[in-house]
Structure formats: structure tokens, C-alpha cells
Design a protein around this motif. Structure first.
Motif, short mmCIF file in Angstrom:
data_model
loop_
_atom_site.label_atom_id
_atom_site.label_comp_id
_atom_site.label_asym_id
_atom_site.label_seq_id
_atom_site.Cartn_x
_atom_site.Cartn_y
_atom_site.Cartn_z
N VAL A 87 48.52 48.73 40.58
CA VAL A 87 47.23 49.00 39.95
C VAL A 87 46.38 47.74 39.85
CG1 VAL A 87 48.01 48.63 37.57
CG2 VAL A 87 46.14 50.26 38.02
N GLN A 88 47.01 46.59 39.87
CA GLN A 88 46.28 45.32 39.77
C GLN A 88 45.54 45.00 41.07
OE1 GLN A 88 45.87 43.64 37.05
NE2 GLN A 88 47.41 44.65 35.79
N PRO A 89 44.41 44.29 41.01
CA PRO A 89 43.80 43.69 39.82
C PRO A 89 42.96 44.69 39.02
CG PRO A 89 42.49 43.17 41.74
CD PRO A 89 43.68 43.94 42.24
N VAL A 90 43.04 44.57 37.71
CA VAL A 90 42.27 45.42 36.81
C VAL A 90 41.20 44.56 36.15
CG1 VAL A 90 42.34 46.86 34.75
CG2 VAL A 90 44.22 46.95 36.40
N ILE A 98 41.21 37.10 43.85
CA ILE A 98 41.06 37.37 45.28
C ILE A 98 42.38 37.73 45.95
CG2 ILE A 98 40.50 36.30 47.50
CD1 ILE A 98 38.02 36.98 46.00
N LEU A 99 43.43 36.96 45.67
CA LEU A 99 44.72 37.22 46.31
C LEU A 99 45.31 38.56 45.84
CD1 LEU A 99 46.39 33.68 46.34
CD2 LEU A 99 45.27 34.90 48.22
N SER A 100 45.04 38.93 44.58
CA SER A 100 45.52 40.22 44.09
C SER A 100 44.82 41.38 44.79
CB SER A 100 45.29 40.32 42.57
OG SER A 100 46.08 39.38 41.88
N ILE A 101 43.54 41.18 45.12
CA ILE A 101 42.83 42.21 45.89
C ILE A 101 43.49 42.38 47.26
CG2 ILE A 101 40.65 42.79 47.03
CD1 ILE A 101 39.21 41.24 44.81
N ALA A 102 43.75 41.27 47.93
CA ALA A 102 44.37 41.33 49.26
C ALA A 102 45.74 41.99 49.19
CB ALA A 102 44.48 39.93 49.85
N ARG A 103 46.52 41.65 48.17
CA ARG A 103 47.86 42.22 48.03
C ARG A 103 47.78 43.74 47.77
NH1 ARG A 103 52.94 40.60 47.42
NH2 ARG A 103 54.36 41.95 46.23
N ALA A 104 46.83 44.15 46.94
CA ALA A 104 46.69 45.58 46.64
C ALA A 104 46.31 46.37 47.89
CB ALA A 104 45.64 45.78 45.55
N ARG A 140 39.85 60.20 43.23
CA ARG A 140 38.81 61.23 43.24
C ARG A 140 37.81 61.07 42.10
NH1 ARG A 140 44.14 64.82 44.38
NH2 ARG A 140 44.74 63.43 46.08
N ASN A 141 38.12 60.17 41.16
CA ASN A 141 37.23 59.88 40.04
C ASN A 141 37.20 58.38 39.82
OD1 ASN A 141 36.80 62.77 38.82
ND2 ASN A 141 39.01 62.57 39.11
N ALA A 142 36.01 57.82 39.71
CA ALA A 142 35.88 56.37 39.50
C ALA A 142 36.11 56.02 38.03
CB ALA A 142 34.49 55.90 39.93
N TYR A 143 36.85 54.92 37.81
CA TYR A 143 37.13 54.44 36.45
C TYR A 143 36.72 52.98 36.34
CZ TYR A 143 40.10 58.61 36.05
OH TYR A 143 40.56 59.89 36.01
N PRO A 144 36.12 52.60 35.22
CA PRO A 144 35.74 51.20 35.04
C PRO A 144 36.97 50.30 35.02
CG PRO A 144 35.56 52.39 32.95
CD PRO A 144 35.82 53.41 34.01
N GLY A 145 36.89 49.18 35.74
CA GLY A 145 38.00 48.25 35.81
C GLY A 145 38.99 48.52 36.92
N TRP A 146 38.88 49.70 37.52
CA TRP A 146 39.85 50.10 38.55
C TRP A 146 39.22 50.20 39.94
CZ3 TRP A 146 43.58 54.57 36.70
CH2 TRP A 146 44.50 54.05 35.79
N SER A 147 38.22 49.39 40.23
CA SER A 147 37.53 49.55 41.51
C SER A 147 38.47 49.39 42.70
CB SER A 147 36.36 48.57 41.61
OG SER A 147 36.80 47.23 41.50
N VAL A 148 39.40 48.44 42.63
CA VAL A 148 40.33 48.23 43.74
C VAL A 148 41.33 49.37 43.84
CG1 VAL A 148 42.13 46.72 44.68
CG2 VAL A 148 40.05 45.73 43.70
#
Length: 244
Positions: A87-90, A98-104, A140-148
Motif C-alpha cells: 500500500v505504501q507510499p501513503v 520516490i523509491l517507494s513509488i518505484a517499488r510499488a 475503482r474508487n479514488a482515496y486521498p493519500g492512496w494515489s499510488v
């Protein structure tokens, strides 16, 4: 039938592995570490590979070997369950590492897509392939903080839709939201600072009110659906829409 399962060491993945093995379906588990409990409970039927699925290069090297083809050799029916994910990055965009985005993206998207292709190529004797992406309501639903997390899960949904349009003979695929499950990921969500995830209280209330599904119950229903003749009729589905 033989099954490949990612993230089989804890939570829903461990429960799915136990459910499959309990039904005498051999499992090849892929994760960063081994599951000693499953190995003790099922001395026959479980093979484990220690592999960091977020390391795309390591996954590519492993797929170039013969372990997958050897495991699947001669099986007329093959199941792939892409369960591993993070679930990270939140947090809002500016707070994301940045690295957490790549890993996700590597773990949540690249690994499932690579494995989906590899499994079909490694099992020429099969005439029945079933690919299940473990998706989420966040696809299917956007949540704040969970864009990735939302984006990566939505990618799996759209992958399943597009693969279904290819109409490959014998191939069924579904990106399945399993519901909200009482796992370590939920514990992680409830410990997230409110400024990073404003909806935290919603998940705290679900835990408090006993609204979370146990991994074992979810795994039983998920495997029931996976093995059902209806599997793949809808490329994107929610497990809660099917009778328990």
C-alpha cells in the motif's frame, strides 16, 4: 492443476496457499522469505522460491531459468494468483518517497504482468489457464493519500479487461477485489498518520465493529470462485458479489 501464488508467507496469501494445498493442488510460492508453517503443515505439494518481486531484474533473471517450466510440466490446468502487493507510499503527492513509488509499481504492476505472460509461455501442455489478480476497491474508487495504490490496482483491472479482449483460447482472467480483510496491511493502514490518510477513521471503525473478513474465510471463497466455471466471465469483479 497446479498453482503459482505470490506473497504466500502471510495474510491472505498464506490463507490462499493453505486452501489450495488443502484441496491437494500443488503450489509454487514466490516471496522474499519462506513460510515455515505451511512447509510443516504440507510437506508434500508446496514448493517455495525466495524472490524479491519488487526487484524487476531479479524476477527477469528467475523467469529466464527453468524452475517455472519444471513445476508446470505436464499439468493440463494452471492457476496464477498475483497476490503480493504494497500500500505504501501513503500520503499526498509531495510527501511520497520516490523509491517507494518505484517499488510499488514494480511489485503491484510489473511483477503480475510479467508472471502472467511467463506462466502461459511456460506451460505448453496446458489447455486451461486461470489468472487472478488480487485487486482492491481502491482500483475503482479514488482515496486521498492512496494515489499510488489506487493507480497500481487500477492497472491490474485494465490489464485483465484488455487480456480478455484478446480471447486467447483456454485463458481466463479476472482482477478480483476480495473485500476488506483483517491482515497486516490493515494494521499498517490504521497506523498511518491522519494527515497522510484522512480516511483512517473509516478503517478503524471497521476493525472496531468486527466488519473485517478473516483471511481464511476470504481465501475459501476466493478459491471457490477461482475454480468455478463462472471464473473469467467478468474480467473485473468483486468477491462480495458472489454467494459465500
Amino acid at each position: 492443476m497446479k498453482a503459482i501464488l505470490t506473497g504466500h508467507t502471510r495474510g491472505l496469501g498464506a490463507a490462499i496457499a493453505g486452501e489450495l494445498l488443502g484441496r491437494h493442488i500443488p503450489v509454487l510460492g514466490l516471496a522474499r522469505r519462506r513460510n515455515a508453517d505451511l512447509a510443516q503443515r504440507f510437506p508434500v505439494g508446496l514448493e517455495q522460491v525466495e524472490l524479491d518481486l519488487a526487484d524487476t531484474g531479479s524476477l527477469e533473471d528467475w523467469l529466464a531459468g527453468d524452475t517455472l517450466a519444471t513445476f508446470l510440466a505436464g499439468s493440463p490446468s494452471v492457476v496464477l494468483i498475483n497476490n503480493a502487493g504494497v500500500v505504501q507510499p501513503v500520503g499526498p503527492l509531495g510527501a511520497q518517497d520516490i523509491l517507494s513509488i518505484a517499488r510499488a509499481v514494480a511489485l503491484n504492476v510489473a511483477a503480475p504482468l510479467m508472471l502472467s505472460r511467463a506462466v502461459t509461455a511456460a506451460s505448453p501442455a496446458a489447455h486451461d489457464w486461470r489468472i487472478l489478480h488480487v485487486s482492491s476497491g481502491a482500483a475503482r474508487n479514488a482515496y486521498p493519500g492512496w494515489s499510488v495504490y489506487c493507480a497500481t490496482k487500477a492497472a491490474l483491472d485494465h490489464h485483465a479487461r484488455a487480456v480478455a479482449l484478446d480471447k486467447v483460447p483456454g485463458l481466463r482472467i479476472c482482477s478480483l477485489a476480495p473485500g476488506v480483510i483483517d491482515t497486516d496491511m490493515q494494521t499498517e493502514i490504521r497506523s498511518t498518520p491522519m494527515e497522510n490518510f484522512p480516511l483512517r477513521e473509516r478503517f478503524e471503525a471497521m476493525k472496531r465493529d468486527g466488519a473485517l473478513t478473516s483471511p481464511e474465510d476470504c481465501a475459501r471463497r476466493l478459491v471457490d470462485y477461482l475454480l468455478d466455471a463462472r471464473f473469467g466471465e467478468m474480467p473485473v469483479a468483486d468477491l462480495r458479489d458472489f454467494a459465500s
